[in-house]
Design an enzyme around this catalytic site. Structure first.
Site, PDB file in Angstrom:
ATOM      1  N   LYS A   1       1.345  -1.510   0.228  1.00 33.04           N
ATOM      2  CA  LYS A   1      -0.110  -0.198  -0.069  1.00 33.04           C
ATOM      3  C   LYS A   1       1.043   1.200  -0.040  1.00 33.04           C
ATOM      4  O   LYS A   1       0.504   2.388  -0.559  1.00 33.04           O
ATOM      5  CB  LYS A   1      -1.043  -0.009   1.483  1.00 33.04           C
ATOM      6  CG  LYS A   1      -2.026  -0.739   1.410  1.00 33.04           C
ATOM      7  CD  LYS A   1      -2.783  -1.320   2.989  1.00 33.04           C
ATOM      8  CE  LYS A   1      -2.236  -1.409   3.845  1.00 33.04           C
ATOM      9  NZ  LYS A   1      -1.428  -2.373   4.097  1.00 33.04           N
TER      10      LYS A   1
ATOM     11  N   ARG B   1      -9.825   0.330   8.743  1.00 38.47           N
ATOM     12  CA  ARG B   1      -9.336  -0.967   8.570  1.00 38.47           C
ATOM     13  C   ARG B   1     -10.219  -1.518   9.743  1.00 38.47           C
ATOM     14  O   ARG B   1     -10.001  -2.691   9.917  1.00 38.47           O
ATOM     15  CB  ARG B   1      -7.883  -0.896  10.187  1.00 38.47           C
ATOM     16  CG  ARG B   1      -6.721  -1.277   9.655  1.00 38.47           C
ATOM     17  CD  ARG B   1      -5.487  -0.810  10.452  1.00 38.47           C
ATOM     18  NE  ARG B   1      -4.535  -1.679   9.698  1.00 38.47           N
ATOM     19  CZ  ARG B   1      -3.180  -0.853   9.149  1.00 38.47           C
ATOM     20  NH1 ARG B   1      -3.509   0.161   8.823  1.00 38.47           N
ATOM     21  NH2 ARG B   1      -2.262  -1.466   9.514  1.00 38.47           N
TER      22      ARG B   1
ATOM     23  N   ARG C   1      11.646  -6.024   4.301  1.00 42.60           N
ATOM     24  CA  ARG C   1      11.788  -4.318   4.556  1.00 42.60           C
ATOM     25  C   ARG C   1      12.443  -3.469   5.017  1.00 42.60           C
ATOM     26  O   ARG C   1      12.819  -3.900   6.159  1.00 42.60           O
ATOM     27  CB  ARG C   1       9.873  -3.796   5.118  1.00 42.60           C
ATOM     28  CG  ARG C   1      10.153  -2.472   4.280  1.00 42.60           C
ATOM     29  CD  ARG C   1       8.092  -2.329   5.293  1.00 42.60           C
ATOM     30  NE  ARG C   1       8.010  -2.584   5.970  1.00 42.60           N
ATOM     31  CZ  ARG C   1       6.531  -2.738   6.026  1.00 42.60           C
ATOM     32  NH1 ARG C   1       5.708  -2.109   5.026  1.00 42.60           N
ATOM     33  NH2 ARG C   1       5.929  -3.460   6.866  1.00 42.60           N
TER      34      ARG C   1
ATOM     35  N   ARG D   1      10.690  -1.860  11.550  1.00 39.91           N
ATOM     36  CA  ARG D   1      10.490  -1.031  11.768  1.00 39.91           C
ATOM     37  C   ARG D   1      10.088  -1.976  12.931  1.00 39.91           C
ATOM     38  O   ARG D   1      10.588  -3.163  13.038  1.00 39.91           O
ATOM     39  CB  ARG D   1       8.889  -0.931  11.181  1.00 39.91           C
ATOM     40  CG  ARG D   1       8.966  -0.055  10.677  1.00 39.91           C
ATOM     41  CD  ARG D   1       7.963   0.318   9.181  1.00 39.91           C
ATOM     42  NE  ARG D   1       6.121  -0.519   9.786  1.00 39.91           N
ATOM     43  CZ  ARG D   1       5.585  -0.495   8.663  1.00 39.91           C
ATOM     44  NH1 ARG D   1       5.062   0.259   7.820  1.00 39.91           N
ATOM     45  NH2 ARG D   1       4.210  -0.891   9.971  1.00 39.91           N
TER      46      ARG D   1
ATOM     47  N   ARG E   1      -0.089  -8.777  13.324  1.00 43.30           N
ATOM     48  CA  ARG E   1      -0.622  -8.400  12.386  1.00 43.30           C
ATOM     49  C   ARG E   1      -1.482  -8.966  11.295  1.00 43.30           C
ATOM     50  O   ARG E   1      -2.579  -8.161  10.964  1.00 43.30           O
ATOM     51  CB  ARG E   1       0.462  -7.099  11.882  1.00 43.30           C
ATOM     52  CG  ARG E   1       1.090  -5.927  12.515  1.00 43.30           C
ATOM     53  CD  ARG E   1       2.056  -5.506  12.266  1.00 43.30           C
ATOM     54  NE  ARG E   1       2.039  -4.988  11.228  1.00 43.30           N
ATOM     55  CZ  ARG E   1       3.054  -4.357  10.172  1.00 43.30           C
ATOM     56  NH1 ARG E   1       4.559  -5.114  10.570  1.00 43.30           N
ATOM     57  NH2 ARG E   1       2.632  -4.562   8.996  1.00 43.30           N
TER      58      ARG E   1
HETATM   59  P1  AP5 Z   1       4.593  -1.338   2.060  1.00 40.12           P
HETATM   60  O1  AP5 Z   1       4.414  -0.685   0.249  1.00 40.12           O
HETATM   61  O2  AP5 Z   1       5.925  -1.060   2.953  1.00 40.12           O
HETATM   62  O3  AP5 Z   1       3.596  -2.332   2.190  1.00 40.12           O
HETATM   63  P2  AP5 Z   1       1.780  -2.054   3.212  1.00 40.12           P
HETATM   64  O4  AP5 Z   1       1.447  -2.768   2.588  1.00 40.12           O
HETATM   65  O5  AP5 Z   1       2.271   0.138   3.260  1.00 40.12           O
HETATM   66  O6  AP5 Z   1       2.286  -2.486   4.686  1.00 40.12           O
HETATM   67  P3  AP5 Z   1       2.883  -2.088   5.948  1.00 40.12           P
HETATM   68  O7  AP5 Z   1       3.033  -2.903   6.827  1.00 40.12           O
HETATM   69  O8  AP5 Z   1       3.453  -0.471   5.837  1.00 40.12           O
HETATM   70  O9  AP5 Z   1       0.478  -2.342   6.599  1.00 40.12           O
HETATM   71  P4  AP5 Z   1       0.515  -1.739   7.457  1.00 40.12           P
HETATM   72  O10 AP5 Z   1      -0.624  -1.172   6.943  1.00 40.12           O
HETATM   73  O11 AP5 Z   1       0.695  -3.104   8.582  1.00 40.12           O
HETATM   74  O12 AP5 Z   1       1.509  -0.715   8.536  1.00 40.12           O
HETATM   75  P5  AP5 Z   1       0.781   0.835   8.753  1.00 40.12           P
HETATM   76  O13 AP5 Z   1       2.167   1.595   8.394  1.00 40.12           O
HETATM   77  O14 AP5 Z   1      -0.354   0.723   8.196  1.00 40.12           O
HETATM   78  O15 AP5 Z   1       5.995  -2.850   0.997  1.00 40.12           O
HETATM   79  C1  AP5 Z   1       6.056  -3.858   1.893  1.00 40.12           C
HETATM   80  C2  AP5 Z   1       7.666  -4.120   1.677  1.00 40.12           C
HETATM   81  O16 AP5 Z   1       7.548  -5.064   0.085  1.00 40.12           O
HETATM   82  C3  AP5 Z   1       8.664  -2.863   0.894  1.00 40.12           C
HETATM   83  O17 AP5 Z   1       9.289  -4.257   1.336  1.00 40.12           O
HETATM   84  C4  AP5 Z   1       8.615  -2.449  -0.592  1.00 40.12           C
HETATM   85  O18 AP5 Z   1       9.447  -2.329  -0.796  1.00 40.12           O
HETATM   86  C5  AP5 Z   1       7.603  -4.072  -0.286  1.00 40.12           C
HETATM   87  N1  AP5 Z   1       7.233  -4.718  -1.697  1.00 40.12           N
HETATM   88  C6  AP5 Z   1       6.023  -3.605  -1.886  1.00 40.12           C
HETATM   89  N2  AP5 Z   1       5.037  -3.529  -2.975  1.00 40.12           N
HETATM   90  C7  AP5 Z   1       6.346  -4.287  -3.871  1.00 40.12           C
HETATM   91  C8  AP5 Z   1       5.504  -5.323  -5.055  1.00 40.12           C
HETATM   92  N3  AP5 Z   1       4.784  -4.817  -6.121  1.00 40.12           N
HETATM   93  N4  AP5 Z   1       6.876  -6.182  -5.837  1.00 40.12           N
HETATM   94  C9  AP5 Z   1       7.935  -6.456  -4.885  1.00 40.12           C
HETATM   95  N5  AP5 Z   1       8.052  -5.982  -3.336  1.00 40.12           N
HETATM   96  C10 AP5 Z   1       7.132  -5.010  -3.396  1.00 40.12           C
HETATM   97  O19 AP5 Z   1       0.589   0.512   9.824  1.00 40.12           O
HETATM   98  C11 AP5 Z   1       1.275   0.185  11.538  1.00 40.12           C
HETATM   99  C12 AP5 Z   1       0.584  -0.082  12.530  1.00 40.12           C
HETATM  100  O20 AP5 Z   1       0.172   1.208  13.029  1.00 40.12           O
HETATM  101  C13 AP5 Z   1      -0.754  -0.570  12.703  1.00 40.12           C
HETATM  102  O21 AP5 Z   1      -0.750  -2.380  13.383  1.00 40.12           O
HETATM  103  C14 AP5 Z   1      -1.646  -0.545  14.045  1.00 40.12           C
HETATM  104  O22 AP5 Z   1      -1.036  -0.628  14.880  1.00 40.12           O
HETATM  105  C15 AP5 Z   1      -1.268   0.922  12.984  1.00 40.12           C
HETATM  106  N6  AP5 Z   1      -2.394   2.255  12.214  1.00 40.12           N
HETATM  107  C16 AP5 Z   1      -1.930   2.492  11.747  1.00 40.12           C
HETATM  108  N7  AP5 Z   1      -3.449   2.852  11.023  1.00 40.12           N
HETATM  109  C17 AP5 Z   1      -4.480   2.035  11.474  1.00 40.12           C
HETATM  110  C18 AP5 Z   1      -5.780   2.404  11.659  1.00 40.12           C
HETATM  111  N8  AP5 Z   1      -6.664   3.241  10.513  1.00 40.12           N
HETATM  112  N9  AP5 Z   1      -6.216   1.548  12.742  1.00 40.12           N
HETATM  113  C19 AP5 Z   1      -5.670   1.967  13.794  1.00 40.12           C
HETATM  114  N10 AP5 Z   1      -4.618   1.444  13.652  1.00 40.12           N
HETATM  115  C20 AP5 Z   1      -3.462   1.764  12.333  1.00 40.12           C
END
Ligand code: AP5
Length: 215
Positions: free
Chosen positions: A13, A88, A127, A162, A173
């Site tokens: 994402k 979410r 990552r 992270r 997660r």
């Molecule tokens: P990346 O682009 O980082 O993936 P992502 O989907 O953004 O993954 P996240 O781990 O950031 O998502 P998340 O939803 O768990 O975390 P968030 O920060 O929102 O890609 C991942 C890896 O793959 C990278 O190394 C990239 O280079 C590689 N990659 C990407 N695309 C690729 C491809 N096509 N091919 C090959 N490699 C690829 O949330 C973190 C925490 O915050 C949550 O656990 C929660 O505690 C809190 N939080 C955030 N939002 C909320 C909410 N709305 N409600 C409640 N708690 C929340």
């Protein structure tokens, strides 16, 4: 065009949002980036969120809804926005609907990035993220390494894993995603907004598929 990006942790994402920002001039609103920035600053929000995030649990819905309402009401988005990591839960989606109606804004599509689970675990464990909270560029040891080892290409800060990338936190997660976030796929299908994208391919191809699906 205003988009919601759905998908499991590690589905890509954040990576795809940054490509859409470059190509389409949209604004990325990542609740994860906002929360990590708040933790780094040591703000009240950061203090409230830190424990939940380190364990891999979701931060309480109301805290997140307040962040989103403030952001959407204070800023302008001439080329639209991407909600990355929000909503979410079903209560967050219901809350978003009310915010949208209060602000007279419309969501055009909810894009679900579909990735195989073994690929997700591989992406998450390899990552690396820029430690500078104003940058938070995303890298991958295999698919997108930094030019200079351990150093962000954009701002020169160290890149790190992270704190929610431990084996235990990744398990929590992924389970939280299945239980609380996956039901949003049916929710947005019923709203007539769902677009499903195979995101097992390279990120440029994923971005192209999104653009051709929404335009
Ligand atoms: P990346 O682009 O980082 O993936 P992502 O989907 O953004 O993954 P996240 O781990 O950031 O998502 P998340 O939803 O768990 O975390 P968030 O920060 O929102 O890609 C991942 C890896 O793959 C990278 O190394 C990239 O280079 C590689 N990659 C990407 N695309 C690729 C491809 N096509 N091919 C090959 N490699 C690829 O949330 C973190 C925490 O915050 C949550 O656990 C929660 O505690 C809190 N939080 C955030 N939002 C909320 C909410 N709305 N409600 C409640 N708690 C929340």
């Amino acid at each position: 065009m205003n988009l919601i990006l759905l998908g499991a942790p590690g589905a890509g994402k954040g990576t795809v949002s940054k490509l859409l920002v470059e190509k389409k001039g949209m604004v990325q609103i990542s609740t994860g980036d906002i929360l990590r920035g708040a933790i780094k600053e040591g703000s009240d929000l950061g203090k409230k969120a830190e424990g939940f995030m380190t364990r891999g649990e979701l931060v309480p819905d109301q805290l997140i809804l307040d962040i989103i309402e403030e952001k959407l009401s204070k800023e302008k988005f001439p080329n639209g926005f991407i909600l990355d990591g929000f909503p979410r839960t079903i209560p967050q989606a219901e809350g978003l609907k009310k915010i949208m109606s209060r602000l007279s804004i419309k969501i055009n599509a909810a894009v679900d990035l579909i990735v195989d689970e073994n690929e997700i675990v591989k992406r998450l464990s390899s990552r690396r993220t820029c430690s500078n909270s104003d940058c938070q560029a995303i890298y991958n040891v295999f698919s997108k390494p930094t030019k200079k080892e351990g150093i962000c290409d954009h701002c020169g800060s160290p890149v790190v894993q992270r704190s929610d990338e431990t084996e235990d936190a990744i398990k929590v997660r992924l389970n939280t995603y299945k239980e609380k976030t996956a039901p949003l796929v049916d929710y947005y299908k019923n709203e007539g907004l769902l677009k499903s994208i195979d995101a097992n391919k390279g990120s440029d191809k994923v971005c192209e598929s999104i653009i051709s699906t929404i335009e």
